[in-house]
Design an enzyme around this catalytic site. Structure first.
Site, short mmCIF file in Angstrom:
data_model
loop_
_atom_site.label_atom_id
_atom_site.label_comp_id
_atom_site.label_asym_id
_atom_site.label_seq_id
_atom_site.Cartn_x
_atom_site.Cartn_y
_atom_site.Cartn_z
N ASP A 125 -22.25 40.86 -48.06
CA ASP A 125 -22.76 40.31 -46.77
C ASP A 125 -22.65 40.99 -45.45
OD1 ASP A 125 -23.43 38.24 -48.84
OD2 ASP A 125 -21.42 37.23 -48.36
N GLY A 162 -27.92 38.33 -51.80
CA GLY A 162 -28.64 37.64 -50.97
C GLY A 162 -28.85 38.68 -49.86
N HIS A 163 -30.17 39.04 -49.67
CA HIS A 163 -30.45 40.42 -48.60
C HIS A 163 -31.51 39.84 -47.78
CE1 HIS A 163 -28.80 43.48 -51.69
NE2 HIS A 163 -27.91 42.80 -51.16
N LYS A 204 -26.14 44.90 -45.53
CA LYS A 204 -26.83 46.21 -46.25
C LYS A 204 -28.31 45.84 -46.10
CE LYS A 204 -24.72 44.83 -50.10
NZ LYS A 204 -23.81 43.93 -49.71
N GLN A 240 -23.68 43.37 -53.40
CA GLN A 240 -22.26 42.84 -53.21
C GLN A 240 -21.40 44.01 -52.19
OE1 GLN A 240 -23.49 42.61 -56.78
NE2 GLN A 240 -24.31 40.65 -55.91
P1 IMP Z 1 -20.56 36.40 -59.22
O1 IMP Z 1 -21.36 37.57 -58.90
O2 IMP Z 1 -21.97 35.32 -59.15
O3 IMP Z 1 -20.34 36.34 -60.74
O4 IMP Z 1 -19.51 35.89 -58.35
C1 IMP Z 1 -18.28 36.56 -58.34
C2 IMP Z 1 -17.97 36.89 -56.57
O5 IMP Z 1 -18.80 37.73 -56.18
C3 IMP Z 1 -17.74 35.71 -55.74
O6 IMP Z 1 -16.64 35.60 -55.10
C4 IMP Z 1 -18.99 35.37 -55.20
O7 IMP Z 1 -19.01 34.86 -54.16
C5 IMP Z 1 -19.06 37.03 -54.87
N1 IMP Z 1 -20.60 37.44 -54.74
C6 IMP Z 1 -21.45 37.86 -55.38
N2 IMP Z 1 -22.57 38.07 -54.92
C7 IMP Z 1 -22.38 38.10 -53.74
C8 IMP Z 1 -22.93 38.69 -52.52
O8 IMP Z 1 -24.00 39.30 -52.71
N3 IMP Z 1 -22.34 38.50 -51.29
C9 IMP Z 1 -21.12 38.00 -51.32
N4 IMP Z 1 -20.49 37.82 -52.19
C10 IMP Z 1 -20.76 37.53 -53.47
#
Ligand code: IMP
Length: 433
Positions: free
Chosen positions: A21, A48-49, A24, A230
């Site tokens: 977040d 989420g972009h 990017k 991420q």
């Molecule tokens: P997962 O990727 O859904 O398995 O989540 C694992 C961890 O990564 C959690 O703490 C999520 O909140 C975090 N996470 C996954 N995708 C994003 C993103 O795009 N932005 C911020 N945190 C993310």
């Protein structure tokens, strides 16, 4: 010429350098202007972009935001995991906005997120208690788990019934046993999975690129942008494990997830906020749970694009950022949201961690995250600039205190701040010369 390429053309990777977040999408969107091929190399619809272009706001989860430019090729690489219904919805929304998606291609080696992956993710999160990760519940972890366990389905499998049947005969008995015995969930019949696969085959048909090797070869001498999702601190190998995602957002992930390998990468731009945010569980040494954290959240609109969750906020942490420069392979920083501090009297930067048990000071990132509860940040304080920087377009015109702040970050991190973003629009961007 190097590797048959003109050395003036630099292939860039854009990575999140904190916990995701960081903004990017905006940086990728700007850099995509000069790229011929944009490759998303890891993650899935957990990302989420948000991109603001021509006064419209677009929210991307899977598809590279480069699709907004006509005539670009956007490729979802083998390192990605794709939830078919989500993909379909995102494509349909783009088409409804009049966006041409004919340049969109998917690797047949990308993994499919099946309904049982999402179910298991939801189940694990709801029953994990202290072990909760705070995932996006999009089935990301379970899809990568199956990929590593060699019982996953790939997009290419959907188009060869013999392969699919053979694979399902191996996968399904194992899968059903775990679903029932470990998670207490309903098993799936082979007919049900075959019907789903038929539907998925239709969804992906216009986009799946069996000629991906030719595609990558054709673009070898052109300009490539690798788009990470991420962030480095969520990397499965180097992040705050186990509070991480299940893929490799680091610059190296672009080499494995795209199909190109490391020799095609020239620069790795780490996107960082002027402060730090995190969603989900896990350690966060500079987290602010007071009104300053609340102020950052309100001014910075720090709520998740994918889940709507309020993001945890804290001061800029040079300890994690130095680590990120190292393991993420960052060559420069794109700093976003500096404008959020426009009204602040003081801005803090964490330069080290102090162990409250014995006073030991850490300037390198301590990777045993279960010990982070004993750490407190060591801060230096910078004077705020107390003026609106959102309309400034030249670095030299930034207020002196703002430049001092940015230059101090460069000193702490050992890499230049090459881009400063002062607002969500494409135009609100300062490029350092
Ligand atoms: P997962 O990727 O859904 O398995 O989540 C694992 C961890 O990564 C959690 O703490 C999520 O909140 C975090 N996470 C996954 N995708 C994003 C993103 O795009 N932005 C911020 N945190 C993310």
């Amino acid at each position: 010429m190097i590797y048959g390429r003109d050395i003036n053309m630099t292939n860039k990777v854009v990575v999140g350098s904190q916990w995701g977040d960081e903004g990017k999408a905006k940086i990728t969107d700007i850099l995509a202007h000069d790229a011929d091929l944009i490759i998303r190399y890891q993650g899935g619809c957990n990302a989420g972009h948000t991109v603001v272009a021509d006064n419209k706001t677009y929210k991307f989860h899977l598809i590279p935001s480069g699709i907004l430019y006509k005539g670009k090729t956007c490729f979802l690489g083998a390192g990605t995991v794709i939830l078919p219904e989500f993909f379909e919805q995102e494509v349909n929304e783009l088409i409804a906005h009049g966006i041409d998606v004919s340049g969109l291609k998917i690797s047949p080696l990308a993994s499919i997120t099946m309904p049982y992956h999402t179910e298991v993710d939801g189940y694990s999160e709801s029953t994990a208690g202290k072990g909760k990760i705070g995932t996006t519940k999009k089935g990301i972890g379970p899809t990568y788990t199956d990929k590593a366990a060699r019982i996953g389905l790939k997009i290419g499998d959907l188009y060869n019934l013999e392969t699919l049947n053979e694979k399902l005969d191996i996968i399904l008995p194992l899968k059903n046993k775990t679903l029932e015995k470990v998670y207490g969930l309903q098993p799936y019949t082979k007919d049900c999975i075959l019907a789903l696969c038929e539907k998925y085959a239709q969804i992906f048909k216009p986009y799946v690129c069996f000629e991906w090797q030719e595609l990558l070869e054709n673009f070898r001498k052109k300009q490539i942008l690798f788009e990470g999702a991420q962030g480095v601190m969520l990397d499965v190998d180097y992040g705050t494990y186990p509070f991480v995602t299940s893929s490799n957002p680091i610059g190296g992930g672009a080499a494995t997830g795209s199909g190109y390998g490391p020799t095609m990468i020239d620069e790795v731009i780490g996107v960082a906020k002027a402060y730090v945010t995190r969603v989900g569980e896990g350690p966060f040494v500079t987290e602010l749970t007071d009104e300053t954290g609340e102020k950052i959240r309100e001014i910075g609109h720090e709520f998740g694009v994918t889940t709507g969750r309020p993001r945890r906020c804290g001061w800029f942490d040079a300890v994690i950022m130095r680590y990120s420069v190292l393991v993420g392979g960052l060559t420069s920083i794109a700093l976003t949201k500096a404008d959020v501090f426009d009204s602040f009297d003081e801005i803090k930067v964490c330069t080290a961690y102090k162990d409250t048990r014995d006073g030991k000071v850490y300037t390198h990132y301590p990777t045993d995250v279960f010990m982070h509860k004993y750490l407190e940040p060591v801060y230096e304080t910078h004077k705020g600039w107390k003026s609106d920087i959102s309309k400034i377009r030249e670095y030299e015109n930034l207020p002196e205190n703002c430049r001092k702040y940015l230059e101090r970050l460069e000193e702490l991190l050992g890499v230049p701040v090459s881009i400063v973003s002062v607002g969500p629009d494409r135009e609100q961007t300062i490029f350092r010369k």
